[in-house]
Write a protein that holds these residues in place. Sequence first.
Motif, PDB file in Angstrom:
ATOM      1  N   TRP A  51       1.040  -1.136   0.015  1.00 20.17           N
ATOM      2  CA  TRP A  51      -0.053  -0.088  -0.121  1.00 20.17           C
ATOM      3  C   TRP A  51       0.905   1.361   0.017  1.00 20.17           C
ATOM      4  N   ALA A  52       2.063   1.281   0.735  1.00 16.63           N
ATOM      5  CA  ALA A  52       2.989   2.368   0.475  1.00 16.63           C
ATOM      6  C   ALA A  52       3.532   2.441  -0.460  1.00 16.63           C
ATOM      7  N   MET A  53       3.767   1.124  -1.277  1.00 14.43           N
ATOM      8  CA  MET A  53       4.446   1.092  -2.694  1.00 14.43           C
ATOM      9  C   MET A  53       3.338   1.909  -3.730  1.00 14.43           C
ATOM     10  N   LEU A  54       2.039   1.609  -3.522  1.00 17.38           N
ATOM     11  CA  LEU A  54       1.127   2.163  -4.435  1.00 17.38           C
ATOM     12  C   LEU A  54       1.117   3.660  -4.322  1.00 17.38           C
ATOM     13  N   ASP A  55       1.143   4.090  -2.862  1.00 18.21           N
ATOM     14  CA  ASP A  55       1.246   5.533  -2.906  1.00 18.21           C
ATOM     15  C   ASP A  55       2.282   6.041  -3.566  1.00 18.21           C
ATOM     16  N   ALA A  56       3.537   5.568  -3.411  1.00 17.53           N
ATOM     17  CA  ALA A  56       4.797   6.069  -3.811  1.00 17.53           C
ATOM     18  C   ALA A  56       4.672   5.966  -5.283  1.00 17.53           C
ATOM     19  N   ALA A  57       3.963   5.105  -5.881  1.00 18.31           N
ATOM     20  CA  ALA A  57       3.715   4.768  -7.343  1.00 18.31           C
ATOM     21  C   ALA A  57       2.975   5.813  -7.934  1.00 18.31           C
ATOM     22  N   GLU A  58       1.777   6.343  -7.194  1.00 18.84           N
ATOM     23  CA  GLU A  58       1.022   7.336  -7.544  1.00 18.84           C
ATOM     24  C   GLU A  58       1.827   8.562  -7.282  1.00 18.84           C
ATOM     25  N   ASP A  59       2.529   8.807  -6.477  1.00 24.17           N
ATOM     26  CA  ASP A  59       3.462  10.301  -6.671  1.00 24.17           C
ATOM     27  C   ASP A  59       4.492  10.252  -7.711  1.00 24.17           C
ATOM     28  N   ALA A  60       4.690   8.786  -8.251  1.00 25.66           N
ATOM     29  CA  ALA A  60       5.928   9.053  -9.147  1.00 25.66           C
ATOM     30  C   ALA A  60       5.357   8.831 -10.644  1.00 25.66           C
ATOM     31  N   GLY A  61       4.083   8.922 -10.604  1.00 19.97           N
ATOM     32  CA  GLY A  61       3.274   8.743 -11.807  1.00 19.97           C
ATOM     33  C   GLY A  61       3.106   7.590 -12.539  1.00 19.97           C
ATOM     34  N   VAL A  62       3.511   6.394 -11.753  1.00 19.96           N
ATOM     35  CA  VAL A  62       3.018   5.028 -12.234  1.00 19.96           C
ATOM     36  C   VAL A  62       2.137   4.394 -11.536  1.00 19.96           C
ATOM     37  N   GLY A  63       1.312   5.033 -10.978  1.00 25.08           N
ATOM     38  CA  GLY A  63       0.324   4.391  -9.989  1.00 25.08           C
ATOM     39  C   GLY A  63      -0.824   3.546 -10.762  1.00 25.08           C
ATOM     40  N   SER A  64      -0.992   3.664 -11.973  1.00 24.73           N
ATOM     41  CA  SER A  64      -1.929   3.015 -12.683  1.00 24.73           C
ATOM     42  C   SER A  64      -1.497   1.742 -13.235  1.00 24.73           C
ATOM     43  N   GLU A  65       0.020   1.600 -13.489  1.00 23.75           N
ATOM     44  CA  GLU A  65       0.701   0.460 -13.560  1.00 23.75           C
ATOM     45  C   GLU A  65       0.459  -0.458 -12.345  1.00 23.75           C
ATOM     46  N   VAL A  66       0.980   0.011 -11.370  1.00 22.16           N
ATOM     47  CA  VAL A  66       0.933  -0.588  -9.883  1.00 22.16           C
ATOM     48  C   VAL A  66      -0.577  -1.009  -9.576  1.00 22.16           C
ATOM     49  N   GLU A  67      -1.617  -0.136  -9.656  1.00 25.60           N
ATOM     50  CA  GLU A  67      -2.796  -0.384  -9.422  1.00 25.60           C
ATOM     51  C   GLU A  67      -3.161  -1.798 -10.227  1.00 25.60           C
ATOM     52  N   SER A  68      -3.085  -1.624 -11.513  1.00 26.39           N
ATOM     53  CA  SER A  68      -3.102  -3.033 -12.501  1.00 26.39           C
ATOM     54  C   SER A  68      -2.727  -4.243 -12.083  1.00 26.39           C
ATOM     55  N   LEU A  69      -1.497  -4.106 -11.441  1.00 28.95           N
ATOM     56  CA  LEU A  69      -0.796  -5.482 -10.839  1.00 28.95           C
ATOM     57  C   LEU A  69      -1.200  -5.818  -9.578  1.00 28.95           C
ATOM     58  N   ILE A  70      -1.626  -4.998  -8.872  1.00 30.27           N
ATOM     59  CA  ILE A  70      -2.290  -5.266  -7.615  1.00 30.27           C
ATOM     60  C   ILE A  70      -3.768  -6.101  -7.971  1.00 30.27           C
ATOM     61  N   ALA A  71      -4.576  -5.167  -8.642  1.00 29.17           N
ATOM     62  CA  ALA A  71      -5.961  -5.688  -8.969  1.00 29.17           C
ATOM     63  C   ALA A  71      -6.076  -7.185  -9.783  1.00 29.17           C
ATOM     64  N   ALA A  72      -5.071  -7.349 -10.683  1.00 29.16           N
ATOM     65  CA  ALA A  72      -4.718  -8.765 -11.329  1.00 29.16           C
ATOM     66  C   ALA A  72      -4.801  -9.621 -10.102  1.00 29.16           C
ATOM     67  N   ALA A  73      -3.838  -9.540  -9.194  1.00 23.78           N
ATOM     68  CA  ALA A  73      -3.520 -10.534  -8.291  1.00 23.78           C
ATOM     69  C   ALA A  73      -4.724 -10.725  -7.388  1.00 23.78           C
ATOM     70  N   GLU A  74      -5.624  -9.647  -7.142  1.00 23.82           N
ATOM     71  CA  GLU A  74      -6.766  -9.701  -6.346  1.00 23.82           C
ATOM     72  C   GLU A  74      -7.713 -10.254  -7.159  1.00 23.82           C
ATOM     73  N   ARG A  75      -7.861 -10.014  -8.317  1.00 22.45           N
ATOM     74  CA  ARG A  75      -8.809 -10.839  -9.159  1.00 22.45           C
ATOM     75  C   ARG A  75      -8.580 -12.517  -9.241  1.00 22.45           C
ATOM     76  N   ASP A  76      -7.483 -12.783  -9.438  1.00 20.13           N
ATOM     77  CA  ASP A  76      -6.961 -14.148  -9.191  1.00 20.13           C
ATOM     78  C   ASP A  76      -7.334 -14.775  -7.781  1.00 20.13           C
ATOM     79  N   GLY A  77      -6.709 -14.030  -6.867  1.00 20.22           N
ATOM     80  CA  GLY A  77      -6.797 -14.338  -5.456  1.00 20.22           C
ATOM     81  C   GLY A  77      -8.580 -14.717  -5.194  1.00 20.22           C
TER      82      GLY A  77
END
Length: 183
Positions: A51-77
């Motif tokens: 979750w802290a990495m997601l925050d950092a990713a959003e701050d760095a402009g790569v939040g959507s890419e990280v969000e996609s990674l997390i969401a894909a893992a959650e959908r599989d899970g």
Amino acid sequence: MTVTVPDDVDAVVYDLDGTLVRLTVDWRTVESEIAAVLRDADVDPSGLDAWAMLDAAEDAGVGSEVESLIAAAERDGARDARRLPFADEIETRLPIGICSLNCEQSCHIALEKHDLAERMGSVVGRDSVPERKPAPEPLLAAAEELGATPERTLFVGDSAGDEEAAERAGTQFAYVGDGPTSY
């Protein structure tokens, strides 16, 4: 495990993962994948959880890419989610809903898998509103969709973040089980 619903409650909102079901997400792998994205964006992920990495990713402009990674893992899970015993104790007299830190689609997948979807009058995931738990907005959105005011809503969860969200939203709160989980 039983949660007593107070008489002054008009709706009950449940956290999903750790409360009603357990998603099978390999968070170490997810965090490793996120860390690679952050390093590519010149961000040091050392010492950060997902979750802290997601925050950092959003701050760095790569939040959507990280969000996609997390969401894909959650959908599989969610497809392999295990139903927890408390799912058999959900409220049956009042409107009920979900407020989860998981993406909304993974919530729907897990609820469908375990025949809980039809009972839910609201499903609010991490990506349903601009803020995510423990911010109050997701819980307030779920209560509103159920037609309840915050003070007449009971939020049932398993984590300290759930308790914080309830406090910030002005809802009542109950732990499923004996207190906050470690995850």
